[in-house]
Design a protein around this motif. Structure first.
Motif, PDB file in Angstrom:
ATOM      1  N   ASN B 499       2.948 -17.696  14.678  1.00  0.00           N
ATOM      2  CA  ASN B 499       3.693 -18.175  13.506  1.00  0.00           C
ATOM      3  C   ASN B 499       5.024 -17.463  13.381  1.00  0.00           C
ATOM      4  OD1 ASN B 499       2.013 -20.101  12.510  1.00  0.00           O
ATOM      5  ND2 ASN B 499       1.065 -18.801  10.943  1.00  0.00           N
ATOM      6  N   ALA B 500       5.008 -16.149  13.582  1.00  0.00           N
ATOM      7  CA  ALA B 500       6.228 -15.357  13.431  1.00  0.00           C
ATOM      8  C   ALA B 500       7.269 -15.818  14.416  1.00  0.00           C
ATOM      9  CB  ALA B 500       5.911 -13.868  13.639  1.00  0.00           C
ATOM     10  N   ILE B 501       6.849 -16.042  15.664  1.00  0.00           N
ATOM     11  CA  ILE B 501       7.818 -16.488  16.666  1.00  0.00           C
ATOM     12  C   ILE B 501       8.330 -17.871  16.313  1.00  0.00           C
ATOM     13  CG2 ILE B 501       8.097 -17.082  19.118  1.00  0.00           C
ATOM     14  CD1 ILE B 501       5.864 -14.974  19.654  1.00  0.00           C
ATOM     15  N   LYS B 502       7.356 -18.708  15.842  1.00  0.00           N
ATOM     16  CA  LYS B 502       7.700 -20.116  15.566  1.00  0.00           C
ATOM     17  C   LYS B 502       8.781 -20.221  14.492  1.00  0.00           C
ATOM     18  CE  LYS B 502       4.495 -22.789  13.788  1.00  0.00           C
ATOM     19  NZ  LYS B 502       3.152 -23.414  13.807  1.00  0.00           N
ATOM     20  N   PHE B 503       8.684 -19.322  13.479  1.00  0.00           N
ATOM     21  CA  PHE B 503       9.625 -19.431  12.351  1.00  0.00           C
ATOM     22  C   PHE B 503      10.780 -18.452  12.445  1.00  0.00           C
ATOM     23  CE2 PHE B 503       5.691 -21.252  10.617  1.00  0.00           C
ATOM     24  CZ  PHE B 503       6.171 -22.512  10.278  1.00  0.00           C
ATOM     25  N   THR B 504      11.013 -17.992  13.704  1.00  0.00           N
ATOM     26  CA  THR B 504      12.147 -17.092  13.902  1.00  0.00           C
ATOM     27  C   THR B 504      13.153 -17.785  14.799  1.00  0.00           C
ATOM     28  OG1 THR B 504      10.746 -15.170  13.678  1.00  0.00           O
ATOM     29  CG2 THR B 504      12.861 -14.824  14.744  1.00  0.00           C
ATOM     30  N   PRO B 505      14.396 -17.858  14.345  1.00  0.00           N
ATOM     31  CA  PRO B 505      15.379 -18.573  15.161  1.00  0.00           C
ATOM     32  C   PRO B 505      15.735 -17.803  16.431  1.00  0.00           C
ATOM     33  CG  PRO B 505      16.361 -17.704  13.129  1.00  0.00           C
ATOM     34  CD  PRO B 505      14.931 -17.360  13.088  1.00  0.00           C
ATOM     35  N   VAL B 506      16.555 -18.464  17.254  1.00  0.00           N
ATOM     36  CA  VAL B 506      16.990 -17.902  18.543  1.00  0.00           C
ATOM     37  C   VAL B 506      17.657 -16.558  18.297  1.00  0.00           C
ATOM     38  CG1 VAL B 506      18.573 -18.289  20.471  1.00  0.00           C
ATOM     39  CG2 VAL B 506      17.239 -20.178  19.551  1.00  0.00           C
ATOM     40  N   GLY B 531      11.799 -16.984   6.580  1.00  0.00           N
ATOM     41  CA  GLY B 531      11.217 -16.452   5.343  1.00  0.00           C
ATOM     42  C   GLY B 531      10.707 -17.541   4.425  1.00  0.00           C
ATOM     43  N   MET B 532      10.169 -17.149   3.266  1.00  0.00           N
ATOM     44  CA  MET B 532       9.596 -18.106   2.310  1.00  0.00           C
ATOM     45  C   MET B 532       9.950 -17.683   0.884  1.00  0.00           C
ATOM     46  SD  MET B 532       5.748 -18.574   3.752  1.00  0.00           S
ATOM     47  CE  MET B 532       5.628 -16.965   4.399  1.00  0.00           C
ATOM     48  N   GLU B 533       9.930 -18.683  -0.007  1.00  0.00           N
ATOM     49  CA  GLU B 533      10.085 -18.385  -1.434  1.00  0.00           C
ATOM     50  C   GLU B 533       8.818 -17.679  -1.917  1.00  0.00           C
ATOM     51  OE1 GLU B 533      12.638 -18.822  -3.360  1.00  0.00           O
ATOM     52  OE2 GLU B 533      13.924 -20.031  -2.025  1.00  0.00           O
ATOM     53  N   PRO B 534       8.934 -16.753  -2.867  1.00  0.00           N
ATOM     54  CA  PRO B 534       7.742 -16.008  -3.322  1.00  0.00           C
ATOM     55  C   PRO B 534       6.656 -16.924  -3.865  1.00  0.00           C
ATOM     56  CG  PRO B 534       9.746 -14.998  -4.160  1.00  0.00           C
ATOM     57  CD  PRO B 534      10.165 -16.268  -3.490  1.00  0.00           C
ATOM     58  N   ASP B 535       7.056 -18.055  -4.537  1.00  0.00           N
ATOM     59  CA  ASP B 535       6.053 -18.876  -5.204  1.00  0.00           C
ATOM     60  C   ASP B 535       5.200 -19.681  -4.226  1.00  0.00           C
ATOM     61  OD1 ASP B 535       8.271 -20.274  -4.534  1.00  0.00           O
ATOM     62  OD2 ASP B 535       8.155 -21.681  -6.226  1.00  0.00           O
ATOM     63  N   LEU B 578       1.214 -11.063   2.318  1.00  0.00           N
ATOM     64  CA  LEU B 578       2.490 -11.564   2.840  1.00  0.00           C
ATOM     65  C   LEU B 578       3.624 -10.998   2.009  1.00  0.00           C
ATOM     66  CD1 LEU B 578       1.703 -15.344   3.302  1.00  0.00           C
ATOM     67  CD2 LEU B 578       2.303 -13.749   5.122  1.00  0.00           C
ATOM     68  N   GLN B 579       4.660 -10.649   2.727  1.00  0.00           N
ATOM     69  CA  GLN B 579       5.858 -10.197   2.005  1.00  0.00           C
ATOM     70  C   GLN B 579       7.007 -10.964   2.625  1.00  0.00           C
ATOM     71  OE1 GLN B 579       6.309  -5.965   2.149  1.00  0.00           O
ATOM     72  NE2 GLN B 579       8.340  -6.043   1.303  1.00  0.00           N
ATOM     73  N   SER B 580       7.765 -11.686   1.809  1.00  0.00           N
ATOM     74  CA  SER B 580       8.782 -12.536   2.419  1.00  0.00           C
ATOM     75  C   SER B 580       9.968 -12.727   1.511  1.00  0.00           C
ATOM     76  CB  SER B 580       8.158 -13.903   2.746  1.00  0.00           C
ATOM     77  OG  SER B 580       9.108 -14.668   3.449  1.00  0.00           O
ATOM     78  N   GLU B 581      11.070 -13.009   2.149  1.00  0.00           N
ATOM     79  CA  GLU B 581      12.287 -13.305   1.395  1.00  0.00           C
ATOM     80  C   GLU B 581      13.011 -14.390   2.167  1.00  0.00           C
ATOM     81  OE1 GLU B 581      16.077 -10.818  -0.248  1.00  0.00           O
ATOM     82  OE2 GLU B 581      14.353  -9.696   0.492  1.00  0.00           O
ATOM     83  N   PRO B 582      13.403 -15.468   1.502  1.00  0.00           N
ATOM     84  CA  PRO B 582      14.049 -16.557   2.249  1.00  0.00           C
ATOM     85  C   PRO B 582      15.287 -16.060   2.981  1.00  0.00           C
ATOM     86  CG  PRO B 582      13.589 -17.199  -0.020  1.00  0.00           C
ATOM     87  CD  PRO B 582      13.290 -15.755   0.079  1.00  0.00           C
ATOM     88  N   GLY B 583      15.372 -16.384   4.281  1.00  0.00           N
ATOM     89  CA  GLY B 583      16.546 -15.996   5.063  1.00  0.00           C
ATOM     90  C   GLY B 583      16.483 -14.601   5.638  1.00  0.00           C
ATOM     91  N   ARG B 584      15.543 -13.790   5.150  1.00  0.00           N
ATOM     92  CA  ARG B 584      15.482 -12.408   5.618  1.00  0.00           C
ATOM     93  C   ARG B 584      14.289 -12.160   6.500  1.00  0.00           C
ATOM     94  NH1 ARG B 584      18.717  -8.953   2.485  1.00  0.00           N
ATOM     95  NH2 ARG B 584      18.048  -7.344   3.958  1.00  0.00           N
ATOM     96  N   GLY B 585      13.283 -13.033   6.446  1.00  0.00           N
ATOM     97  CA  GLY B 585      12.131 -12.858   7.303  1.00  0.00           C
ATOM     98  C   GLY B 585      10.858 -12.665   6.525  1.00  0.00           C
ATOM     99  N   THR B 586       9.762 -12.597   7.248  1.00  0.00           N
ATOM    100  CA  THR B 586       8.443 -12.462   6.643  1.00  0.00           C
ATOM    101  C   THR B 586       7.727 -11.314   7.322  1.00  0.00           C
ATOM    102  OG1 THR B 586       8.392 -14.839   6.312  1.00  0.00           O
ATOM    103  CG2 THR B 586       6.289 -13.677   6.128  1.00  0.00           C
TER     104      THR B 586
END
Lengths: 214, 602
Positions: B499-506, B531-535, B578-586
């Motif tokens: 999942n981490a690789i899948k949602f990580t850009p080049v 990353g993801m929104e907290p909600d 899970l700890q995530s922030e949109p645009g910053r990673g998970t």
């Protein structure tokens, strides 16, 4: 018509001349509170050698005793004069004086009179009754021809005083004891009017008779 | 303790406190006012005392005045006859009770003195007295000479004008004080003290006196000092006051004592009826308090019983109290509340029954679904095994070469797709089995380093293809072992890393690490991807859920990886966060109990 004014002027000079040799002194005496000091005695003594005149002061006086009271309170006689005490009461009186001026002691039965008491020393004699202690009278023995007693209005007048300078001495029964008598000096030329105030002890009428000095 | 008793106790305690306070205040006030009154009276007595002395001296004064009328004395004074003066003074002095007679001139000089008959002279020591005598015909003063106190009467001697003063010294002794005490209305003791040689000492005292006399402490005692003393069981109020002594005399104080008890007797006589009244008032107050308490507590007890019944679910008899006060309102409110509760409980019961039915239906449906999925997976796997096996044989040309090379390519594609499909089916089977509680877990020791290495090894090619840098932390080598199913855990971690690789850009980066924290092993998979929104964090861990952002065709998947991993971790007694922030990673944190902790718990 021209002589008349001159005659009047001469008469005026004559009158002035006679006044110039014999003055009249009027003295108004009051206590420091302004009340007239009745019974005050004024005596004038010439300063230096002065013309003497025969004294007009009495050589004899009578002091009566009525209702256990000496009448009058103050008697002026000339030095060498004498006083006769009369008893008009229904009781005996024992008249005495311890004053340095004159010391004597007389017993006067009712309705009797004393022998004359001669006062040959100048000064004031306070005279009492040893039986009735409230009785008091004063005899002022003057060695000057010029003395007078103030009337109820506090006014004393002495006439026929030769012109000159005089020492004025005041005496009063209520003068504060132990102090020199109040005095002043006047130039007696013509009519002189002066007013003097003297310190007197406050005296209620009941105690008046007990007050006094000599 | 019940409310009734507490309220009653409180009311009674308050009443008692108020009464005690009032009584204390009244007593203090009475006592103080008594002392103050005594002080005032005694100070007034001082004035009376001197007036009494004056009164006693009237007779003496009259006698001295009579003496002043003595013709022999007058004559002696006029003649300065010293011997006659002395004998007259001596005779008169004896008659009037004077111990000393002095003849003073108008100038204040002593001319005869019975105390010093042989020498006359000197100045009379009290000039003010002579002034008074001259002005008022009589002068009187208290004076202290040589430790003795005299009442000095001076009168002028007239002949008939004042020629001298006679001063008669009448000793103020115990007998005189006793006379003063006897004619006084107040029972008391009189003490006169004077100062000699720098100290106070008693000069005279009345026959009735206190044994202990408190003399002033200072040379100048205050005008009126009061103190309380006790002697022979009686309390005394003692007032010390300075008397007006003649000028030139030593100071004199009078000490008057006054038995407080006698004065207090008046107040004492009020105390008994006052106490009876206070006691009756207290009784009445206590009775009143009891009645009030009963009026409050009885209905409260009824209400409490009602409330207990209501709590037990008995709504049939709501409280009825026919009162219009606070208690009545409370009962009414309780009755209304009971009705509301009964109605709501009925509604709630219906709702709960409906919910329970729905829940059971859902559970049954879910079980059926899981069973169906398990069956389906099994049914799917069997033909897939045939597809994968035969396509591999075709691709390997096991039974001889295939004429057209393109068939071989097709065979490889079939094999690849089949393998992928088989993996998918297997994971679905696992998930279904896990949900239907049919998943069996091995309980082996698992070394985290090995687990992580094996988890990422199959993903290296995927990472390279995605041009994402995949790195294992070096710290994993030192991590202690955990206990569990190595295969399932590997699948779980691989899913997370995938999942981490899948949602990580080049040119992104995925880091995998582990560390021991307390009694847990924490596996951390961090990416710097989208990353993801907290909600939405809570929804992604549910099966088949995929984020809308992930449904863009770019990121393929069935939405099974994360739920599967979470399930496996939880079956191992661990947690997934899970700890995530949109645009910053998970970052995924997997915490699993360490083997050591597991064995201790067992």
């Amino acid at each position: 018509m021209a002589g008349t004014p001159l005659r009047i002027a001469c008469l005026g000079l004559l009158l002035l001349g006679s006044h110039a040799r014999a003055a009249t002194v009027t003295i108004q005496i009051s206590d420091t509170g302004g009340r007239p000091a009745a019974n005050a005695v004024v005596a004038l003594a010439p300063e230096g050698a002065a013309e003497t005149t025969p004294s007009s002061l009495p050589i004899e006086a009578i002091v009566d005793q009525r209702k256990e009271t000496f009448i009058p309170l103050v008697t002026i006689i000339r030095k060498g004069g004498h006083v006769v005490f009369t008893n008009n009461d229904t009781t005996m009186h024992q008249v005495y004086s311890f004053s340095p001026t004159k010391q004597f002691e007389l017993e006067i039965d009712e309705s009797h009179r004393s022998a004359p008491v001669v006062f040959d020393k100048a000064g004031v004699a306070a005279i009492g009754c040893n039986i009735h202690d409230h009785m008091i009278t004063y005899v002022f023995v003057a060695d000057t021809p010029w003395a007078a007693m103030a009337d109820h209005a506090g006014r004393a007048q002495i006439a026929n005083i030769p012109n000159g300078r005089y020492h004025v001495e005041i005496w009063h029964p209520q003068l504060v004891p132990g102090r020199p008598n109040p005095s002043s000096t006047i130039d007696a030329t013509g009519d002189v009017k002066i007013a003097l105030s003297i310190p007197l002890l406050m005296a209620s009428s009941a105690k008046r008779m007990h007050m006094g000095s000599y | 303790m019940s409310f009734r008793y507490r309220l009653a106790l409180f009311l009674i305690a308050t009443l008692v406190a108020i009464q005690a306070l009032a009584a204390t205040f009244a007593y203090t006030y009475l006592h103080r006012s008594l002392i103050e009154r005594g002080k005032r009276e005694l100070l007034a007595e001082m004035g009376v005392f001197t007036r009494q002395l004056d009164f006693l001296s009237e007779r003496v004064t009259d006698a001295v005045k009579v003496l002043s009328l003595d013709y022999a004395l007058r004559s002696a004074i006029a003649q300065h006859d010293h011997d006659t003066e002395l004998s007259a003074l001596g005779n008169h002095g004896r008659r009037i009770g004077a111990t000393r007679m002095v003849l003073v001139g108008l100038d204040g000089a002593v001319s005869a003195d019975t105390a010093t008959p042989n020498k006359a002279g000197g100045t009379f020591p009290m000039p003010a007295l002579l002034e008074q005598a001259a002005a008022q015909d009589k002068g009187t003063a208290l004076a202290s000479f040589g430790g003795r106190i005299y009442w000095v009467v001076a009168v002028p001697i007239r002949a008939p004008v004042p020629i001298a003063f006679i001063a008669a010294f009448i000793p103020v002794d115990g007998a005189l004080l006793e006379k003063l005490r006897a004619i006084s209305a107040e029972p008391r003791a009189i003490v006169l003290a004077t100062r000699m040689a720098g100290t106070w000492h008693v000069a005279a005292q009345s026959r009735v006196h206190l044994r202990h006399v408190e003399l002033p402490a200072t040379a100048n005692p205050p005008a009126g000092a009061a103190s309380e003393t006790a002697e022979n069981g009686n309390a005394y109020l003692t007032v010390t006051a300075r008397l007006n002594a003649a000028k030139g005399s030593a100071p004199i104080v009078a000490i008057l004592s006054y038995p407080i008890d006698e004065a207090l007797g008046v107040y004492r006589s009020i105390i008994v009826p006052l106490s009876v009244v206070l006691g009756l008032a207290l009784l009445a107050a206590i009775l009143g308090a009891m009645l009030i308490v009963r009026g409050v507590s009885r209905p409260l007890e009824l209400l409490a019983a009602s409330a207990k019944r209501i709590a037990a679910g008995d709504y049939r008899n709501p409280p009825r109290i026919g009162r219009r006060d606070e208690i009545g309102h409370l009962a009414e409110a309780l009755a209304n509340m009971t009705q509301s509760i009964a109605e709501r409980e009925d509604a709630l019961k219906g709702a709960v029954e409906a919910t329970e039915m729905a829940r059971q239906e859902a559970v049954r449906a879910n079980d059926a679904k899981s069973q169906f999925l398990a069956n389906m997976s099994h049914e799917l796997r069997t033909p897939l095994n045939a597809i994968v096996g035969f396509s591999e044989m075709l691709e390997q040309q096991v039974l001889g070469p295939i004429g057209t090379p393109r068939y071989r390519d097709y065979a490889r594609d079939i094999h690849t797709s089949g393998t992928h499909l088989l993996g998918l089916v297997e994971r679905m089977l696992d998930l279904a089995q896990a949900h239907s509680k049919g998943l069996a877990l091995a309980r082996d020791a698992v070394w985290p380093a090995q687990l992580l290495r094996e988890s990422v090894i199959g993903l290296k090619s995927f990472a390279e293809k995605s041009r994402v840098r995949l790195a294992l932390d070096e710290g994993i080598e030192r991590c202690p072992p955990i206990q569990g199913d190595a295969v399932k855990l590997r699948q779980a971690v691989a899913n997370l890393v995938h999942n981490a690789i899948k949602f990580t850009p080049v040119n992104g980066h995925v880091g995998v690490g582990a560390y021991a924290e307390g009694e847990s092993l924490v596996i951390r998979i961090a990416d710097d991807g989208i990353g993801m929104e907290p909600d939405v964090l809570s929804t992604v861990v549910r099966p088949f859920h995929r984020l809308r952002s992930a449904l863009d065709g770019q990121h393929q998947g069935a939405g099974l990886g994360l739920p599967f991993a979470k399930l496996i971790v939880e079956l191992h007694g661990g947690t997934l966060a899970l700890q995530s922030e949109p645009g910053r990673g998970t970052t995924v944190f997997v915490a699993l109990p360490l083997a050591s902790a597991m064995s201790r718990a067992a």
